[in-house]
Design a protein around this motif. Structure first.
Motif, short mmCIF file in Angstrom:
data_model
loop_
_atom_site.label_atom_id
_atom_site.label_comp_id
_atom_site.label_asym_id
_atom_site.label_seq_id
_atom_site.Cartn_x
_atom_site.Cartn_y
_atom_site.Cartn_z
N LEU A 76 7.98 -9.26 -8.11
CA LEU A 76 9.21 -10.01 -8.36
C LEU A 76 10.43 -9.10 -8.37
N ALA A 77 10.28 -7.83 -8.72
CA ALA A 77 11.42 -6.92 -8.69
C ALA A 77 11.90 -6.69 -7.26
N VAL A 78 10.96 -6.56 -6.32
CA VAL A 78 11.31 -6.44 -4.91
C VAL A 78 11.97 -7.72 -4.41
N VAL A 79 11.42 -8.85 -4.81
CA VAL A 79 11.99 -10.14 -4.42
C VAL A 79 13.42 -10.28 -4.95
N ALA A 80 13.65 -9.88 -6.20
CA ALA A 80 14.99 -9.99 -6.78
C ALA A 80 16.00 -9.15 -6.01
N THR A 99 13.33 12.95 -9.68
CA THR A 99 12.91 11.98 -10.69
C THR A 99 13.78 10.74 -10.64
N ARG A 100 15.08 10.93 -10.49
CA ARG A 100 15.98 9.79 -10.41
C ARG A 100 15.73 8.99 -9.13
N LEU A 101 15.33 9.68 -8.07
CA LEU A 101 14.98 8.98 -6.83
C LEU A 101 13.77 8.08 -7.06
N LEU A 102 12.75 8.59 -7.76
CA LEU A 102 11.58 7.77 -8.06
C LEU A 102 11.96 6.56 -8.90
N LEU A 103 12.82 6.77 -9.89
CA LEU A 103 13.24 5.66 -10.75
C LEU A 103 14.03 4.62 -9.98
N SER A 104 14.91 5.08 -9.12
CA SER A 104 15.75 4.14 -8.36
C SER A 104 14.92 3.37 -7.34
N ALA A 105 13.84 3.99 -6.84
CA ALA A 105 13.02 3.34 -5.82
C ALA A 105 12.02 2.36 -6.44
N SER A 106 11.90 2.37 -7.76
CA SER A 106 10.94 1.52 -8.44
C SER A 106 11.68 0.55 -9.35
N PRO A 107 12.25 -0.52 -8.80
CA PRO A 107 13.05 -1.44 -9.61
C PRO A 107 12.18 -2.19 -10.61
N MET A 109 17.19 -9.90 -15.32
CA MET A 109 18.02 -9.21 -14.33
C MET A 109 17.26 -8.04 -13.75
N LEU A 110 17.70 -7.60 -12.58
CA LEU A 110 17.12 -6.44 -11.91
C LEU A 110 17.77 -5.18 -12.45
N ALA A 111 16.96 -4.29 -13.01
CA ALA A 111 17.47 -3.02 -13.55
C ALA A 111 17.13 -1.90 -12.59
N ALA A 121 0.81 -1.22 0.00
CA ALA A 121 0.00 0.00 0.00
C ALA A 121 0.84 1.28 0.00
N LEU A 122 2.17 1.16 -0.07
CA LEU A 122 3.05 2.33 0.02
C LEU A 122 3.58 2.71 -1.36
N ASP A 123 3.94 3.99 -1.50
CA ASP A 123 4.53 4.41 -2.77
C ASP A 123 5.97 3.89 -2.88
N ALA A 124 6.55 4.02 -4.08
CA ALA A 124 7.83 3.37 -4.38
C ALA A 124 8.95 3.87 -3.48
N VAL A 125 9.00 5.17 -3.22
CA VAL A 125 10.09 5.73 -2.41
C VAL A 125 10.00 5.22 -0.98
N VAL A 126 8.81 5.28 -0.39
CA VAL A 126 8.63 4.82 0.98
C VAL A 126 8.82 3.31 1.06
N GLN A 127 8.36 2.58 0.03
CA GLN A 127 8.57 1.13 0.00
C GLN A 127 10.05 0.78 0.07
N ARG A 128 10.86 1.48 -0.71
CA ARG A 128 12.30 1.23 -0.70
C ARG A 128 12.89 1.50 0.67
N GLU A 129 12.48 2.61 1.28
CA GLU A 129 13.00 2.97 2.59
C GLU A 129 12.62 1.92 3.64
N VAL A 130 11.36 1.50 3.63
CA VAL A 130 10.88 0.55 4.63
C VAL A 130 11.57 -0.80 4.47
N LEU A 131 11.69 -1.29 3.24
CA LEU A 131 12.33 -2.59 3.02
C LEU A 131 13.82 -2.55 3.35
N ASP A 132 14.48 -1.44 3.04
CA ASP A 132 15.89 -1.31 3.40
C ASP A 132 16.07 -1.36 4.91
#
Length: 593
Positions: free
Chosen positions: A222-226, A528-536, A546-548, A191-202
């Protein structure tokens, strides 16, 4: 994985699930599953909604919803058999102390009537002999570790006073206070956006690694799993169809179902909908929207929150335009302002050459009927007491030219257009899956043949295969009906599949806008690059899948500053830059360009 983990040898199996069967009445929802979790590793359980992932996680802690029960097999934690514990007290001691659980939606798992501090202290009081001062200090330390500021004040607040990302961090802190040996994370960031998702999982991975905690990560992404999992177990309709080392399974999937999941996760080649030339269908100029918080007892004026500031954008006839940014950036507020659901405090909204807000009530109501909305959660936006046919027919309630038979025929034709059967008109929303309900929401929006659809996060709550189906459906329907769409999303890779142009929002202001291929090829703004990096995303390579990922921006200094010297009071004012981009970054001082 962000860093290598210290995984134990084969002999150090922490959890063993053997021939597990879970039934609800006569129907088995999990069938003969075998899996192990070693100390210190991350095992991902993946699959579509309804595949049995969450049921396996809940069965480990004896938390299956009624009438679910384990009808066959064994679950062993260390040397202890926990399938049928000797007493409820033994299982209660296991929960929290040895095995922690993080649910998908933290607001539903946190007690709304208790302060955060009391909820965090409760488990420590039950499972340890720490003093109150020691428990408080442990809670403060955990809140700091999950990167929450001013933890002393947070302990006295209630769950509703925090954002979704903050609530999930609080849940992680609460569970990890007891340093469990196993953590079960059930879709912890869906239920979280990509940036917050990355922060929480890290944060979750960092704490688990520091404490040597093994993790069962339940996810459909699957991108998160990878990125995070050492091993992967793929579930289809209650059956474990494939398992192994994550990179091996993703690179060389053996089972057709795993292959379909990977195909859906890669989303295919982008095919944005460019629209037709001519005057814009929708034109927003310098739109501003404010919200005022209620003051003391709701009697006095509260703080004014600037939700949207000075935003301008256009949508051409038949064009798909993306509006992206993390939660709270003002995306949905702009969509609601266009529909007249939220009042604005400044700016103009022009639709088909006529300014909304300057017309008579009857004229504006008629014009707005050509604008329809598809909301994020179809279950909450569909009336649970109305049958599907009536819900879709609501879209024709202003059209008095159609007879009852013509309305019914239109409903049946629209059901077929969105890939549903005519018989589903007699069902209620609860009898449909999430993907089917979203198709109903799209049918309700399209039956009036609108010129513009506001799609507010229409696929973020769906798993990857259903997402791919809905995106494909929208493209096909657009080719048939020719509507334009303002597509609101926090996921840049979703809008890449549909939208010809993108607008990037942050804190209610536009940060960057460009044609979609240009923005992905050379994102100029750090946000913008932060959004891209947080959304694998997963992409095909010579070695398989592969994970990009996009490199994280270090700071704003590596982006050229563009600003309007005539407006030094507004450091975010937009000016045109190279390659068709518009970039807004903080101006250091107002000097001539």
């Amino acid at each position: 994985m962000t860093q290598p983990r210290n995984i134990s040898s084969d002999g150090d199996v922490l959890l063993a699930v053997e021939n597990l069967e879970i039934s609800f009445g006569p129907a088995a929802v999990v069938k003969g599953v075998n899996l192990t979790v070693k100390q210190g590793e991350v095992l991902a359980l993946v699959g579509e909604s309804g595949s049995g992932k969450s049921m396996i996680g809940r069965s480990i802690l004896g938390l299956l919803p009624e009438p679910g029960r384990v009808t066959q097999g064994h679950i062993r934690f260390g040397s202890e058999e926990i399938t049928s514990p000797t007493s409820p007290e033994a299982l209660r001691k296991l929960r929290g102390r040895s095995i922690g659980l993080i649910f998908q939606e933290p607001l539903s798992s946190l007690n709304p009537t208790m302060r955060i501090g009391e909820q965090m202290f409760e488990a420590m009081r039950l499972h340890t002999d720490f003093s109150e001062s020691q428990i408080r200090e442990r809670a403060l330390d955990m809140l700091r570790q999950v990167r929450l500021d001013r933890p002393e004040t947070l302990l006295n607040h209630y769950p509703h006073e925090f954002s979704g990302g903050m609530r999930q961090r609080i849940m992680i802190a609460s569970v990890m206070m007891l340093q469990p040996k196993l953590l079960i994370a059930d879709e912890p960031t869906t239920a979280l956006d990509a940036v917050v998702q990355r922060e929480v999982l890290d944060i979750m991975e960092e704490l688990a690694r520091a404490n040597g905690t093994a993790v069962i990560l339940i996810s459909h992404d699957l991108a998160v799993v990878a990125r995070y999992a050492d091993r992967i177990a793929v579930m289809e309709q209650g059956v474990l169809v494939e398992s192994g080392v994550t990179q091996k399974v993703l690179t060389r999937p053996q089972h057709p179902y795993t292959q379909r999941l990977l195909e859906a996760a890669q989303l295919g080649v982008p095919a944005p909908v460019a629209g037709r030339e001519g005057e814009p269908l929708l034109k927003i100029e310098n739109l501003s929207v404010d919200f005022t918080e209620k003051g003391w007892l709701g009697l006095f004026g509260g703080k004014v929150h600037h939700a949207v500031r000075d935003v301008s954008l256009t949508v051409a006839p038949g064009e798909f335009v993306g509006l992206v940014g993390k939660s709270g950036s003002g995306k949905s507020t702009i969509g609601r302002a266009v529909c007249g659901l939220t009042p604005s405090v400044g700016g103009r909204v022009t639709f088909d050459g006529r300014e909304l807000g300057s017309l008579s009530s009857a004229e504006e109501r008629k014009l707005r009927q050509r604008i329809r909305v598809v909301f994020q959660d179809p279950f909450s936006s569909l009336n649970p007491r109305m049958r599907i046919g009536r819900i879709i027919r609501e879209g024709l309630r202003h059209d008095t030219s159609l007879s009852r038979a013509e309305r019914q025929r239109a409903v049946e034709e629209m059901l077929e257009a969105v890939g549903l059967t005519r018989e589903m008109a007699n069902r209620f929303p609860h009898a449909l899956s999430g993907g089917q309900r979203q198709r109903v929401a799209i049918a309700r929006a399209l039956i009036a043949k609108p010129d513009l659809i506001i799609a507010d996060e229409p696929v973020s709550a769906l798993d990857v295969t259903i997402q791919a189906q809905i995106l494909s459906l929208l493209k096909r329907l657009q080719a048939e009906f020719g509507f334009a769409c303002l597509f609101v999303s926090h996921d840049l890779h979703i809008v890449e599949q549909l939208c010809a142009r993108l607008y990037v929002l942050h804190n209610g202001r536009l940060m960057e806008t460009a044609a979609t291929p240009d923005l992905f090829a050379a994102p100029r703004h750090p946000y913008t690059r932060l959004l891209l990096s947080a959304s694998p995303r997963l992409q095909q390579s010579e070695d398989g899948v592969m994970l990009a990922e996009t490199e994280l921006p270090q700071d704003e200094s590596d982006v050229t500053d563009y600003y309007d010297a005539t407006r030094p009071d507004d450091p975010y004012h937009l000016v045109e830059a190279k390659a068709g981009h518009i970039v807004a970054v903080r101006a250091r001082e107002a000097t001539s360009l």
